[in-house]
Design a protein around this motif. Structure first.
Motif, short mmCIF file in Angstrom:
data_model
loop_
_atom_site.label_atom_id
_atom_site.label_comp_id
_atom_site.label_asym_id
_atom_site.label_seq_id
_atom_site.Cartn_x
_atom_site.Cartn_y
_atom_site.Cartn_z
N VAL A 127 0.84 -1.20 0.00
CA VAL A 127 0.00 0.00 0.00
C VAL A 127 0.87 1.25 0.00
O VAL A 127 0.61 2.20 -0.75
N LYS A 169 0.90 4.08 -2.93
CA LYS A 169 0.44 5.42 -2.62
C LYS A 169 1.56 6.46 -2.66
O LYS A 169 1.28 7.64 -2.49
N LEU A 209 -6.57 0.33 -2.47
CA LEU A 209 -6.07 -0.35 -1.28
C LEU A 209 -5.96 0.64 -0.13
O LEU A 209 -5.56 1.79 -0.32
N GLN A 210 -6.30 0.18 1.04
CA GLN A 210 -6.21 0.99 2.25
C GLN A 210 -5.26 0.32 3.24
O GLN A 210 -5.24 -0.91 3.34
N ARG A 211 -4.53 1.13 3.99
CA ARG A 211 -3.63 0.62 5.01
C ARG A 211 -4.45 -0.12 6.08
O ARG A 211 -5.55 0.28 6.42
#
Length: 101
Positions: A64, A68, A80-82
């Motif tokens: 991620v 990003k 995608l998210q942390r």
């Protein structure tokens, strides 16, 4: 963990960026896995988090971070998210042996 509005990138720039991301991840895994095992043994193992969960969490968050930061101009918003530490047990991502090569 994944944004449902995300659509996969298409085009030669995105394909090259994706290939470079996989290559860079493979190189970083050679550092993350031994370092992660040491950190897990010293600090995390007593908390009930398994080694697989910890290494998977570490790898997922590195992916991620790369998407990003370094690869954002080519990949854009990846969806995608942390995953925060509090949700480490919910994460199903694992590192496989093929990811190191």
């Amino acid at each position: 963990m994944t944004d449902p509005s995300w659509k996969p990138p298409v085009g030669p720039d995105e394909a090259v960026a994706g290939a470079l991301l996989v290559l860079l991840r493979g190189i970083l895994l050679w550092i993350l896995v031994p370092g992660g095992v040491i950190v897990w043994l010293l600090f995390v193992g007593w908390s009930g988090v398994t080694l697989g969960n910890f290494l998977g969490w570490l790898d997922y968050n590195v992916i991620v971070l790369l998407q990003k930061s370094v690869f954002r101009p080519w990949l854009g918003h990846t969806g995608l998210q942390r995953v925060p530490w509090a949700r480490i047990r919910e994460l199903k991502h694992r590192i496989n042996f093929g990811g190191l090569f």
